[in-house]
Every structure is written in structure tokens, then in C-alpha cells.
Design an enzyme around this catalytic site. Structure first.
Site, mmCIF file in Angstrom:
data_model
loop_
_atom_site.group_PDB
_atom_site.id
_atom_site.type_symbol
_atom_site.label_atom_id
_atom_site.label_comp_id
_atom_site.label_asym_id
_atom_site.label_seq_id
_atom_site.Cartn_x
_atom_site.Cartn_y
_atom_site.Cartn_z
ATOM 1 C CG ASP A 64 16.427 36.157 11.219
ATOM 2 O OD1 ASP A 64 15.681 36.870 11.931
ATOM 3 O OD2 ASP A 64 16.059 35.605 10.168
ATOM 4 C CG HIS B 226 39.473 47.305 28.555
ATOM 5 N ND1 HIS B 226 38.672 48.241 29.159
ATOM 6 C CD2 HIS B 226 39.936 46.532 29.565
ATOM 7 C CE1 HIS B 226 38.657 48.037 30.465
ATOM 8 N NE2 HIS B 226 39.415 47.001 30.734
ATOM 9 C CG ASP C 231 42.718 40.192 31.475
ATOM 10 O OD1 ASP C 231 42.093 39.222 31.960
ATOM 11 O OD2 ASP C 231 42.623 41.350 31.910
ATOM 12 C CG ASP D 234 39.789 38.875 35.705
ATOM 13 O OD1 ASP D 234 40.427 38.809 34.650
ATOM 14 O OD2 ASP D 234 39.404 39.956 36.212
ATOM 15 C CG HIS E 151 44.885 49.033 35.583
ATOM 16 N ND1 HIS E 151 45.097 48.085 36.559
ATOM 17 C CD2 HIS E 151 45.743 48.729 34.572
ATOM 18 C CE1 HIS E 151 46.025 47.247 36.150
ATOM 19 N NE2 HIS E 151 46.452 47.617 34.953
ATOM 20 C CG HIS F 197 37.868 43.645 39.443
ATOM 21 N ND1 HIS F 197 37.270 42.420 39.256
ATOM 22 C CD2 HIS F 197 38.883 43.694 38.535
ATOM 23 C CE1 HIS F 197 37.866 41.780 38.266
ATOM 24 N NE2 HIS F 197 38.861 42.523 37.817
ATOM 25 C CG HIS G 42 34.829 44.397 36.335
ATOM 26 N ND1 HIS G 42 34.996 45.449 35.487
ATOM 27 C CD2 HIS G 42 35.998 43.700 36.294
ATOM 28 C CE1 HIS G 42 36.213 45.390 34.939
ATOM 29 N NE2 HIS G 42 36.824 44.325 35.415
ATOM 30 C CD GLU H 89 42.850 43.339 37.338
ATOM 31 O OE1 GLU H 89 43.091 43.495 36.139
ATOM 32 O OE2 GLU H 89 41.727 43.054 37.781
ATOM 33 C CE1 TYR I 249 49.176 46.981 31.135
ATOM 34 C CE2 TYR I 249 49.016 48.534 32.971
ATOM 35 C CZ TYR I 249 48.720 47.308 32.416
ATOM 36 O OH TYR I 249 47.971 46.398 33.120
ATOM 37 N NE ARG J 17 45.600 43.232 33.087
ATOM 38 C CZ ARG J 17 45.474 43.800 31.901
ATOM 39 N NH1 ARG J 17 46.089 44.936 31.644
ATOM 40 N NH2 ARG J 17 44.756 43.230 30.937
ATOM 41 C CD GLU K 237 42.964 39.925 36.403
ATOM 42 O OE1 GLU K 237 43.082 39.869 35.163
ATOM 43 O OE2 GLU K 237 41.985 40.462 36.963
HETATM 44 N N1 GLY Z 1 39.481 41.005 32.640
HETATM 45 C C1 GLY Z 1 38.967 42.210 33.140
HETATM 46 C C2 GLY Z 1 39.753 42.702 34.265
HETATM 47 O O1 GLY Z 1 40.836 42.218 34.514
HETATM 48 O O2 GLY Z 1 39.313 43.543 34.990
HETATM 49 MN MN MN Z 2 41.503 40.328 33.806
HETATM 50 MN MN MN Z 3 40.417 41.725 36.586
#
Ligand code: GLY
Ligand code: MN
Ligand code: MN
Length: 440
Positions: A38, A242, A259, A270, A349, A353, A360, A384, A388, A406, A408
Site C-alpha cells: 500500500d 556505492h 556523494d 552530482d 571507475h 559521465h 547518468h 570525479e 581508494y 573522491r 566531483e
Molecule cells: N552519484 C553517482 C555518480 O557519481 O556517478
Molecule cells: Mn556522484
Molecule cells: Mn557522478
């Protein structure tokens, strides 16, 4: 600032123009999703659907049909009918009249009539544009309609070409207009304010979710929601790319990586910042942080018109590897490490993007020859880089272990060079420590 119906119409015009004569495009919004019994997730319409319509209600489908000349088109909106009872329970609906008067559809129908009306619309069209593969339930509907059109047209009713709508629409979305940049600037300013607040509110022993709440406060005060699940990771949690549990306490002497960013009027920002929980970087944190920051600043500078999409990544990787060599975390020859991607243990990574209505964002990264495309004015990308050092990485001196960093920012490619939308939140060691010292 909001987009107007004239903006949405201009987008429909451009789509129709590229479809060619006697064609049909079908664009559905997202389904409503149940969270648990619900209780559903707050509805957020599909980005491409909103991009073309400005219509934010669930259960809606837009149809664009070009005429035989390809010069004109009809825009139909299928949506929920007005219903007093349902509106008392669940809120306002534009209804059929609203679809025409407020959303400027040429034709509007109750969504319940979709199956009935759409076959006639598909019948005898040359091309059908549709984003296949996004929603299995809607894909099944489209194939049923095609079969019906085939039966009705006795073998001649089916569009000869089925074209992935993304080809046109995603490419349109890659290039942001000045109004779209304005919206993204607002989203970025709000997100930057949220990060600045987090830097000032953080304390040792605070829970990660409590710090997340400080960001959400600023988003909420501005009528915004997070553009994606916020990551608030203290200490070694920052090494989980993540990490969204956000349920541990922040420790004296650790860094915290945030982030998190909001969306404003369907446009995302972002941002990632990493800062010391106690307001002062340790020597090891400082050393690694400076490497990431140098890489990030140089990568931003590489966003120049005509440069390869991949250039910021290549620039960042070289600086990160050199930094790791200088600190003794990596050993060997820089060219060989870059060539063999021997840095992936610490940087696994990409450097960015596309960013837009989706965090994304849609759009291809390569051209039709499989080459990385080049930056053109109006493209928006994140930058970004990070490092790590896993807490259990025995190849590294213990003093570095468990540090995750990181940084970004969101950047528009322009003829005057990179325009950083997210510059309102500090990122140099000195500026971060100064802001944190002025904590409230
Ligand atoms: N927050 C997702 C990324 O940085 O790609
Ligand atoms: Mn991000
Ligand atoms: Mn990002």
C-alpha cells in the site's frame, strides 16, 4: 525558473522534423512502483517523456505522428481522466481538457482508450520510433499493437521500419540549451549549499545518516529531492563506491566522503566532497587528497571543445599514478602502469559521465566509427577522480589503508572553456579547513 510550454513544443518540433514523413513516435512515462504494501515510491516521470511534454502525472503516453509531407505533425496525449472521487483521495489531475489547454496537445484521450486508438495511429505509417528494451510490459503492448495493425491492414498496415527512439531523442538531450544550463546551475547551487552545510555540521561520533539529514534539509527547503541515493561514507566506508547504508558513526581522525546532490525541475546535479570529520586533514589524508585534487583540476581543464571525451580521464589517470608513485604506494614505470591499468586497485571507475535530467544521462559516448566523441558546446559532464586504498590491502603501508577520496564537479563545455556549475562548494585543503573552522 521553469521551462514553458513553448520550450517543450520546440523539442517536439525538432523531434518531428527528424522523424521524416508518415511516421509515429510513442513515448511512455515511467510506471508507478510499489515500495511495500500500500505504499509506493514517490512518482517521478520518465525524463524523456517530461522532456517532450512537461507533463508529470503517471499513466501517460505521448504520441507524435508526422503527416505525409513531413512538414506537420499531430501531438496526442493519453492521460488519466479527471475523476472527483480519485482526486479527493490522490490529488489533482489535468484530465483531457487540461492536456489540451495546459499542455497544448492537439488531441487528448483517456489512457484507458490507448489500446483502441493507437492501432489506427500505427496503421499505414512508414516508421515507428519507440525506445525498446526499457520496460518489458510496455514492449509487449507495442508488439500487440503492431500485430493488430498487421491484422487490420491485412499485411500492409505495419510500419516497415522500427527505429530505436534513443537515436534522435538521446542525442537531442546531450546538448543543453541555455535554459537547461540555468536549471542545472540552480540544482548545483542548492547542492553546493548542502555540502557546505555538511562541512560545517559534521562532528566526531555523529551518525552518517544524521549528516545526510543536513543535506536533505537544504534540498527540502528548496523544494528539491536527491537526484540519486546519497552516499555518506566515513573512513573505510568511502572505499565502497556505492555505499548507501549511511548507518555508521563518524570517527575522529577519519575522512567522510559525501556523494549527494539534488534535482531541480527535473535537472540533476552530482557533487562529491571528501573532508575530515574533525576539521583537520592528517598528513596522509592531505597527501592523497592533494593528488586527487590536482588530478581533478587538470581533468576539468581538459574539457575543451574538440578534445576527446576521454581526455579528462587520461589526464586524471596520469596525475593519480604519478602521485601514487611519489608517495610510494605504487612502484614501477609510469607508462607501463598506465598501459596495463596497474592503478585499478586504487582507481577503478571512470572520471565522469553525461549529466542532465538523469544523473547518468542518456547519449552515446562514441561516434558511429566507434571513436570517443569530442566535446561540443552545451555538453555537460561530471569530473570525479578518486583514490581508494582498501582497508585490507596488504600491498600498501598501513598508514594509507582505509582512506577513500573522491572529488566531483559538474562541468559545461563552452567556447570559453570549461564552466564549473558546482564551484560554490570549496575543495582545496585550505578552504575546507577554513570553512570547517567557521562551523555552526
Ligand atoms: N552519484 C553517482 C555518480 O557519481 O556517478
Ligand atoms: Mn556522484
Ligand atoms: Mn557522478
Amino acid at each position: 525558473m521553469k521551462l514553458s510550454q513553448a520550450d517543450f513544443q520546440e523539442r517536439r518540433d525538432r523531434l518531428a522534423e527528424q522523424m521524416g514523413p508518415n511516421s509515429i513516435a510513442i513515448i511512455a512515462t515511467s510506471p508507478e512502483v510499489m515500495r511495500n504494501r500500500d505504499a509506493d515510491y514517490k512518482f517521478r516521470t520518465d525524463s524523456s517523456f517530461f522532456y517532450l511534454t512537461g507533463f508529470a502525472e503517471p499513466e501517460a503516453v505521448a504520441v507524435i505522428e508526422t503527416d505525409q509531407t513531413g512538414q506537420d505533425y499531430t501531438y496526442s496525449l493519453f492521460c488519466r481522466e479527471r475523476n472527483r472521487e480519485m482526486e479527493i483521495w490522490n490529488g489533482y489531475r489535468a484530465g483531457i481538457d487540461g492536456a489540451i489547454d495546459e499542455y497544448e496537445a492537439d488531441e487528448a484521450y483517456a489512457i484507458d482508450l490507448l489500446d483502441e486508438e493507437i492501432t489506427t495511429k500505427i496503421l499505414n505509417k512508414e516508421k515507428l520510433f519507440y525506445r525498446i528494451g526499457q520496460r518489458a510490459d510496455f514492449d509487449a503492448k507495442v508488439s500487440t499493437w503492431i500485430r493488430k495493425a498487421d491484422q487490420t491492414g491485412r499485411g500492409f498496415g505495419v510500419p516497415a521500419k522500427l527505429i530505436q527512439l534513443d537515436q534522435i531523442l538521446d542525442e537531442m538531450r546531450v546538448f543543453k540549451s541555455s535554459k537547461e544550463i540555468e536549471l542545472m546551475q540552480i540544482a548545483s547551487n542548492i547542492s553546493a549549499e548542502a555540502h557546505s552545510r555538511a562541512m560545517q555540521k559534521v562532528r566526531p561520533e555523529m551518525m552518517e545518516y544524521a549528516l545526510e539529514a543536513e543535506l536533505n534539509y537544504i534540498f527540502g527547503q528548496n523544494g528539491c529531492v536527491p537526484a540519486y541515493n546519497s552516499i555518506v561514507g566515513g573512513g573505510k566506508n568511502a572505499c565502497i563506491l556505492h555505499y548507501v547504508e549511511n548507518n555508521k558513526s563518524l570517527k575522529e581522525g577519519d575522512l567522510v566522503l559525501i556523494d549527494a546532490a539534488c534535482e531541480y525541475e527535473y535537472y540533476a546535479s552530482d557533487i562529491t566532497r571528501t573532508f575530515p570529520v574533525n576539521g583537520k586533514f592528517s598528513p596522509e589524508q592531505k597527501a592523497l587528497y592533494q593528488v586527487v585534487l590536482d588530478a581533478q583540476i587538470a581533468a576539468i581543464d581538459a574539457i575543451q571543445l574538440g578534445h576527446s571525451y576521454k581526455e579528462p580521464h587520461n589526464v586524471a589517470v596520469r596525475i593519480l599514478v604519478q602521485g601514487l608513485l611519489d608517495l610510494g604506494i605504487l612502484q614501477g614505470d609510469i607508462e607501463q602502469i598506465i598501459e596495463s591499468e596497474g592503478y585499478r586497485q586504487f582507481y577503478m571507475h571512470g572520471t565522469g559521465h553525461w549529466l542532465g535530467m538523469d544523473v547518468h544521462d542518456v547519449g552515446s559516448y562514441k561516434d558511429e566509427n566507434g571513436e570517443w566523441r569530442v566535446y561540443e558546446a552545451g555538453m555537460v559532464v561530471t569530473v570525479e577522480p578518486g583514490l581508494y586504498i582498501a582497508p585490507d590491502d596488504e600491498s600498501v603501508d598501513v598508514k594509507w589503508r582505509g582512506i577513500g577520496i573522491r572529488i566531483e564537479d559538474d562541468v559545461v563545455a563552452t567556447k570559453n572553456g570549461p564552466l564549473v556549475l558546482t564551484k560554490n562548494v570549496v575543495k582545496s585543503i585550505e578552504d575546507i579547513e577554513t570553512l570547517m573552522a567557521q562551523s555552526s
